[in-house]
Write a protein that holds these residues in place. Structure first.
Motif, short mmCIF file in Angstrom:
data_model
loop_
_atom_site.label_atom_id
_atom_site.label_comp_id
_atom_site.label_asym_id
_atom_site.label_seq_id
_atom_site.Cartn_x
_atom_site.Cartn_y
_atom_site.Cartn_z
N ASP A 281 0.80 -1.22 0.00
CA ASP A 281 0.00 0.00 0.00
C ASP A 281 0.84 1.28 0.00
N LEU A 288 -0.15 -1.75 -4.66
CA LEU A 288 -1.21 -2.76 -4.77
C LEU A 288 -1.45 -3.18 -6.21
N GLU A 291 -3.25 -6.47 -6.24
CA GLU A 291 -4.37 -6.59 -5.30
C GLU A 291 -5.71 -6.90 -5.97
N TYR A 337 -5.02 -8.03 2.37
CA TYR A 337 -4.11 -6.91 2.64
C TYR A 337 -4.42 -6.23 3.98
#
Length: 538
Positions: A281, A288, A291, A337
């Motif tokens: 992050d 990310l 992600e 996360y």
């Protein structure tokens, strides 16, 4: 003791490397056990390997105790400062993985010493090289040496995969080698792209430099991040890159498959280090990057794998599919996360690795008592030890499926709690609960066929039952899983602290990139420098 404390971080790599060299010099004639001289060498190889692996567990526990205090232990080889020199780093997560690898390796090696190591030559030397690669991957502080240790463990695994020979092992072993070589080539391409734009491969340095890379150079780093996800996803068995694993693991010998249960976790570990921290992050324009796809792929991995487990026709193949199920569950936690989800994933990973390793060994114990039916999930003659093996199967199945009060339940409960505030919470809850139920269903089906649906028209197996050494090795893995439930509170606390520690990039930079404060020691190696971790995320 001062010397040991000073060089402790490098010993998990040096110990198996030196042991493997000693075993090669000894001349392990495992494939020629009929000769008295060869059998004598095999006995000594077993003793040396078991003693070294037990000592490795002690060293891993010592590092874990130091890391538990928040200490970031760095070791600079050759007095070269980071990011130019080779640096080893042991934090809470690295120490945890070292302990887990040793806890799997010791009973598996004991099991293999019951006879499997005599099916081919140099088993124990290869086993130690495999441990060297595993431990090196868990303590390395830069991506290039992660690649190096990947290759060390893979080269050893290539030979272990076909140990004992057989047409099926050679066929799937060749597939395993070719696919891993392709993944290694992608690994090097990804490293080249990162070095071209960031100017370093040191993980602590990358965590600082990557956020400063602006567009359009950040696009190159994003491509590198995706390439590395492909590589690590292949190693970890992330869908759609996991289809090679069930056949490969089911074809190899049981102790090797049990050891391979920890090998998939190297891929998970690399994903945490690279995509969770470097491209996490705080990654700037590359933050990310994976992600959006990691969580969906992880959930898909669990779903596809549990369907494969339900359709499995042999117990070994069923356990191989459950290996993929566990990877999907762990990576789902990583894909959420956040320290809470990561800590839950680490806890669940410990238990799943121990239980899967035990199931691979248990599958062989059961198959050896079923005559010609072997491990096929079909009615056969009753096994010689139905009560003992049945109870072991019940315990492993309950933990793998996540039934209370076993650690599989605790880990999944932690994951569900961590996912409760996530946008994908309904899907995560649904997948994990359904996959857990289907896992229980698949193992219950297998257990009922193996222990209840027996054929009275067939003579009982002539087997006298599993050797006490083999049974003890399998039970020790299951006992470690039970102990994980008994000590759930401190282990959970350690896992959460390990996850939180990963978010403190400033602490890692201070420990790794600081100038060495001393010259070379008498051995020509700079003593390790340590920086206490004070806690808190940056």
């Amino acid at each position: 003791m001062t010397w040991l404390h000073q060089h402790l971080a490098v010993l998990p790599v040096l110990l198996p490397a030196l042991t493997a060299m000693a075993l090669l010099l000894l001349g392990d004639h495992g494939g020629d056990q009929h000769g008295g001289h060869g059998h004598h060498k095999l006995l000594w190889a077993r003793r040396i390997a078991l003693a070294s692996t037990a000592l490795g567990l002690v060293l891993a526990l010592a590092l874990a105790l130091r890391a538990a205090e928040g200490e970031l232990i760095t070791y600079r080889l050759g007095d070269w400062p980071a990011p130019f020199g080779i640096i080893l780093l042991v934090d809470r997560l690295g120490a945890l993985m070292l302990v887990l690898a040793a806890c799997v390796a010791l009973p598996v090696l004991g099991y293999a010493s019951g006879g499997w190591d005599a099916h081919g030559r140099y088993f124990h030397a290869l086993f130690q090289f495999q441990l060297m690669g595993l431990n090196g991957a868990f303590v390395t502080g830069d991506l290039f040496n992660l690649f190096v240790f990947f290759e060390v463990l893979l080269i050893a695994s290539y030979v272990l995969m076909v140990h004992g020979q057989g047409a099926a092992r050679f066929r799937f072993g060749m597939q395993y080698v070719v696919l891993n070589l392709a993944a290694s080539a992608l690994f090097l391409i990804g490293l080249a792209l990162i070095y071209a734009k960031a100017g370093t491969l040191n993980l602590a340095d990358l965590a600082l430099r990557v956020p400063a890379v602006a567009a359009p150079d950040a696009a190159v780093l994003q491509v590198a991040a995706v390439l590395l996800l492909v590589v690590f996803g292949f190693k970890a068995a992330l869908m759609p890159l996991a289809m090679w694993l069930p056949s490969t693991y089911a074809a190899t010998s049981p102790p090797v498959a049990a050891l391979f249960a920890i090998m998939t976790k190297v891929g998970v570990y690399a994903i945490v280090r690279v995509h969770g921290v470097v491209f996490g992050d705080s990654g700037g324009a590359t933050a990310l990057t994976v992600e959006p796809i990691l969580l969906p792929l992880a959930l898909a991995t669990s779903v596809v794998a549990v369907l494969g487990a339900l359709a499995a026709k042999t117990l070994a193949r069923l356990v191989a599919w459950l290996t993929v199920v566990s990877v999907g569950t762990v990576l789902a936690g990583i894909g959420l996360y956040g320290p809470a989800a990561w800590g839950a994933a680490f806890y669940y990973m410990i238990n799943s690795t121990l239980v899967i390793a035990a199931l691979f060994l248990l599958a062989e114990l059961v198959a050896a008592q079923r005559g010609d039916a072997d491990g096929q999930l079909q009615p056969a003659a009753p096994v010689t030890q139905p009560t003992l093996l049945g109870l072991m199967m019940l315990l492993a199945a309950a933990s793998a499926a996540g039934l209370p009060p076993l650690p599989g339940f605790i880990g999944k409960l932690m994951l569900l709690e961590a996912a409760s505030s996530h946008a994908w919470a309904p899907l995560v809850w649904t997948v994990m609960l359904v996959v857990g139920f289907c896992t229980l269903l698949g193992l219950a089906r297998a257990g009922s066929i193996l222990f209840w649906h027996v054929r009275d028209d067939l003579p009982a197996s002539a087997s006298a039952g599993g050797s006490p050494k083999l049974v003890l090795a399998t039970c020790s893995l299951l006992a470690a899983s039970v102990l994980l439930s008994v000590a759930a509170a401190p282990v959970q606390s350690y896992c959460q602290a390990a996850a939180l520690q990963l978010t403190d990039r400033a602490a890692y930079a201070g420990a790794v990139l600081a100038e060495p404060g001393a010259g070379l020691g008498s051995a020509g190696v700079l003593p390790q420098t340590t920086r206490p971790y004070r806690g808190g995320a940056r």
